[in-house]
Design a protein around this motif. Structure first.
Motif, PDB file in Angstrom:
ATOM      1  N   MET A   1     -15.203  15.118 -16.045  1.00 35.00           N
ATOM      2  CA  MET A   1     -15.273  16.455 -15.400  1.00 35.00           C
ATOM      3  C   MET A   1     -16.311  16.133 -14.479  1.00 35.00           C
ATOM      4  O   MET A   1     -16.446  15.262 -14.182  1.00 35.00           O
ATOM      5  N   LEU A   2     -15.646  16.757 -12.905  1.00 36.62           N
ATOM      6  CA  LEU A   2     -16.601  16.882 -11.597  1.00 36.62           C
ATOM      7  C   LEU A   2     -16.635  17.794 -11.395  1.00 36.62           C
ATOM      8  O   LEU A   2     -15.514  17.788 -10.438  1.00 36.62           O
ATOM      9  N   LEU A   3     -17.412  18.614 -10.951  1.00 39.47           N
ATOM     10  CA  LEU A   3     -17.890  20.006 -10.805  1.00 39.47           C
ATOM     11  C   LEU A   3     -18.491  19.916  -9.498  1.00 39.47           C
ATOM     12  O   LEU A   3     -19.482  18.868  -9.286  1.00 39.47           O
ATOM     13  N   LEU A   4     -17.541  20.699  -8.236  1.00 37.02           N
ATOM     14  CA  LEU A   4     -18.752  20.818  -7.005  1.00 37.02           C
ATOM     15  C   LEU A   4     -19.304  21.959  -7.278  1.00 37.02           C
ATOM     16  O   LEU A   4     -18.911  23.403  -7.771  1.00 37.02           O
ATOM     17  N   ALA A   5     -20.988  22.065  -7.110  1.00 33.52           N
ATOM     18  CA  ALA A   5     -21.130  23.802  -6.912  1.00 33.52           C
ATOM     19  C   ALA A   5     -21.572  23.943  -6.621  1.00 33.52           C
ATOM     20  O   ALA A   5     -22.715  23.041  -5.096  1.00 33.52           O
ATOM     21  N   GLY A  20     -20.621  16.958 -16.363  1.00 30.77           N
ATOM     22  CA  GLY A  20     -20.320  17.692 -17.562  1.00 30.77           C
ATOM     23  C   GLY A  20     -21.178  17.604 -18.315  1.00 30.77           C
ATOM     24  O   GLY A  20     -21.573  18.411 -19.223  1.00 30.77           O
ATOM     25  N   THR A  21     -21.926  16.548 -18.219  1.00 33.18           N
ATOM     26  CA  THR A  21     -22.992  15.688 -19.068  1.00 33.18           C
ATOM     27  C   THR A  21     -24.843  16.272 -18.495  1.00 33.18           C
ATOM     28  O   THR A  21     -25.666  17.086 -18.848  1.00 33.18           O
ATOM     29  N   ARG A  22     -25.096  16.237 -17.381  1.00 31.85           N
ATOM     30  CA  ARG A  22     -26.082  15.797 -16.557  1.00 31.85           C
ATOM     31  C   ARG A  22     -25.569  16.762 -14.195  1.00 31.85           C
ATOM     32  O   ARG A  22     -24.152  16.073 -14.439  1.00 31.85           O
ATOM     33  N   VAL A  23     -26.496  16.309 -13.938  1.00 34.94           N
ATOM     34  CA  VAL A  23     -26.454  17.205 -12.642  1.00 34.94           C
ATOM     35  C   VAL A  23     -26.875  15.528 -11.931  1.00 34.94           C
ATOM     36  O   VAL A  23     -27.625  14.862 -12.780  1.00 34.94           O
ATOM     37  N   LEU A  24     -25.650  15.617 -11.392  1.00 37.57           N
ATOM     38  CA  LEU A  24     -25.867  13.934 -10.302  1.00 37.57           C
ATOM     39  C   LEU A  24     -26.380  13.646  -9.199  1.00 37.57           C
ATOM     40  O   LEU A  24     -26.722  13.345  -8.608  1.00 37.57           O
ATOM     41  N   ASP A  25     -26.221  15.446  -8.676  1.00 38.87           N
ATOM     42  CA  ASP A  25     -27.907  14.903  -7.208  1.00 38.87           C
ATOM     43  C   ASP A  25     -27.091  16.635  -6.501  1.00 38.87           C
ATOM     44  O   ASP A  25     -26.022  17.827  -6.998  1.00 38.87           O
ATOM     45  N   PRO A  41     -21.232  18.918   5.547  1.00 40.06           N
ATOM     46  CA  PRO A  41     -21.633  17.931   5.744  1.00 40.06           C
ATOM     47  C   PRO A  41     -22.502  17.501   4.548  1.00 40.06           C
ATOM     48  O   PRO A  41     -22.825  17.161   3.838  1.00 40.06           O
ATOM     49  N   THR A  42     -23.236  18.559   4.210  1.00 42.23           N
ATOM     50  CA  THR A  42     -23.690  18.435   2.836  1.00 42.23           C
ATOM     51  C   THR A  42     -22.878  18.336   1.714  1.00 42.23           C
ATOM     52  O   THR A  42     -23.340  17.539   0.769  1.00 42.23           O
ATOM     53  N   ILE A  43     -21.868  19.130   1.610  1.00 45.25           N
ATOM     54  CA  ILE A  43     -21.653  18.261   0.117  1.00 45.25           C
ATOM     55  C   ILE A  43     -20.644  16.745   0.316  1.00 45.25           C
ATOM     56  O   ILE A  43     -21.133  16.173  -0.663  1.00 45.25           O
ATOM     57  N   ALA A  44     -19.990  16.187   1.919  1.00 39.87           N
ATOM     58  CA  ALA A  44     -19.619  15.366   1.476  1.00 39.87           C
ATOM     59  C   ALA A  44     -21.583  13.877   1.686  1.00 39.87           C
ATOM     60  O   ALA A  44     -21.221  13.161   0.922  1.00 39.87           O
ATOM     61  N   GLU A  45     -22.696  14.950   1.892  1.00 44.51           N
ATOM     62  CA  GLU A  45     -23.348  13.678   1.076  1.00 44.51           C
ATOM     63  C   GLU A  45     -24.188  13.609   0.261  1.00 44.51           C
ATOM     64  O   GLU A  45     -24.536  12.670  -0.996  1.00 44.51           O
ATOM     65  N   GLY A  51     -21.829   8.082  -5.952  1.00 46.78           N
ATOM     66  CA  GLY A  51     -21.454   7.607  -5.684  1.00 46.78           C
ATOM     67  C   GLY A  51     -19.915   8.217  -6.702  1.00 46.78           C
ATOM     68  O   GLY A  51     -19.308   6.560  -6.417  1.00 46.78           O
ATOM     69  N   ARG A  52     -19.402   9.225  -5.091  1.00 43.92           N
ATOM     70  CA  ARG A  52     -18.185   9.731  -6.039  1.00 43.92           C
ATOM     71  C   ARG A  52     -17.141  10.180  -5.219  1.00 43.92           C
ATOM     72  O   ARG A  52     -17.916  10.735  -4.234  1.00 43.92           O
TER      73      ARG A  52
END
Length: 225
Positions: A1-5, A20-25, A41-45, A51-52
């Motif tokens: 899973m990779l969830l964008l919020a 799915g386990t932790r917040v990456l950024d 732009p903030t989503i891209a950053e 690194g995804r």
């Protein structure tokens, strides 16, 4: 899973990635006047920092408010567009639920008792909901509603959110939380998808609790016979 919020219901934009386990950024940018310019732009950053790649996103969770009409529209349209383009599942989360989860995680409210979240609804009103802590996840007991600060049934409970800072006589003293942290919005979505409880998911439709300030003009009146 990779969830964008993402959330645009409060001041500025909030974006986070969760595996799915932790917040990456998680990050915030802009203010209420610049949602449209800073969100993508903030989503891209965030993707770059984690690194995804955008093609790895499996789910998009969007804050559905309640909040100002224009801000919510920017967030919902962006979330729908990205989910469609990336083939990701789309989920809605009440923005007040994310603030409630943050308040519990940071110890700003009693771990097992009741508390209130109040955000700025403008027009000298607040968006508010009542919660109870339980097992580290909030349970929404009532709301969301839009009311005058003086009409909030506080009952001596702790109030978190920007509303307490704006109307300290009715809702203060202000707690440490003001606006949505998308990392906690992501966690609400992940918990719901994993069946771990919490407030749960909503349709990805805006929670407008009143009519927008701008309305379509009516038919012109005749000025001649």
């Amino acid at each position: 899973m990779l969830l964008l919020a993402l959330d645009t219901a409060t001041d500025g934009v909030a974006v986070a990635l969760h595996d799915g386990t932790r917040v990456l950024d998680a990050r915030r940018a802009g203010d209420a006047r610049h949602h449209n310019e800073v969100l993508v732009p903030t989503i891209a950053e965030a993707l770059d920092a984690a690194g995804r790649e955008r093609g790895e996103v499996t789910d998009v969770a969007v804050g559905v408010g309640p909040g100002p009409f224009t801000g919510l529209r920017v967030g919902l349209v962006t979330a729908r567009t990205l989910a469609l383009a990336w083939g990701a599942a789309l989920h809605g989360v009440c923005s007040l639920d994310a603030l409630a989860a943050q308040a519990l995680a940071q110890g700003a409210v009693p771990a097992e008792g009741e508390f209130l979240v109040a955000t700025d609804a403008r027009r000298r009103e607040v968006h508010t909901a009542r919660y109870r802590g339980g097992g580290g996840r909030p349970v929404r007991l009532a709301g969301p509603d839009v009311v005058a600060p003086s009409a909030v049934q506080r009952d001596g409970l702790t109030v978190v959110g920007r509303g307490a800072a704006l109307y300290p006589d009715a809702l203060g003293p202000a707690g440490p939380l003001a606006d949505v942290d998308a990392g906690f919005l992501a966690q609400v979505a992940v918990d719901a998808l994993a069946g771990r409880g919490g407030p749960g998911l909503l349709p990805a439709e805006p929670l407008y609790l009143r009519r927008p300030d701008a309305t379509e003009p009516g038919a012109r009146k005749r000025v001649t016979a």
